[in-house]
Design an enzyme around this catalytic site. Structure first.
Site: not given
Ligand code: GDP
Length: 140
Positions: A11, A51, A114, A117, A128
């Site tokens: 990222k 997304y 973070n 992905h 994807e």
């Molecule tokens: P992943 O599969 O671990 O990447 O998590 P998710 O699919 O739940 O979320 C996708 C991405 O959205 C995450 O990797 C973060 O970059 C972002 N994200 C997830 N939860 C949050 C949140 O509570 N706040 C914000 N700002 N970004 C989030």
């Protein structure tokens, strides 16, 4: 066991800090092979499409802005149990909850920024991978 594939993104927070090699090394050390890789600057349309499942989440607009804020490196990773292995080496979404030795514990700046992905299922990995790569761009 046959090799399987998953999809990964390094990222913008990681590319900004010149961590492409460091993150890739952690993936490789976990037994994953990079069989396709390209550095791109995602468009708003691409980020919103990628997304799409998160469209209703409160952080959707921030996430799209973040993912288009700088270059990313999209990759196809291959190995035994690639999806699960990648999720393991990535660590929890929120770096505060990530295990020691994971990419997110080591490098992530926040729950949003973070660093990586990774697909969450083999079905999503296929979707994807197809979103960003043509079959001939993947060389195992
Ligand atoms: P992943 O599969 O671990 O990447 O998590 P998710 O699919 O739940 O979320 C996708 C991405 O959205 C995450 O990797 C973060 O970059 C972002 N994200 C997830 N939860 C949050 C949140 O509570 N706040 C914000 N700002 N970004 C989030």
């Amino acid at each position: 066991m046959a090799a399987t594939r998953t999809f990964s993104i390094i990222k913008p927070d990681a590319t900004r800090r010149n961590l492409t090699g460091a993150v890739t090394k952690m993936l490789e050390d976990a037994g994953l092979r990079v069989v396709a890789s390209k550095r791109i600057h995602m468009t708003k349309d691409q980020a919103e499409g990628f997304y799409g499942v998160h469209r209703e989440r409160p952080f959707f607009n921030d996430l799209v802005a973040f993912m288009t804020s700088g270059p990313v490196v999209v990759q196809v990773l291959e190995g035994e149990n690639a999806v699960a292995k990648n999720r393991e080496v990535m660590g929890a979404t929120n770096p505060a909850n990530a295990e020691e030795g994971t990419i997110r514990k080591t490098y992530a700046e926040s729950i949003e920024a973070n660093s990586v992905h990774g697909s969450d299922s083999p079905e999503n990995a296929e979707i994807e991978i197809r979103f960003f790569f043509k079959p001939e761009e993947i060389v195992g």
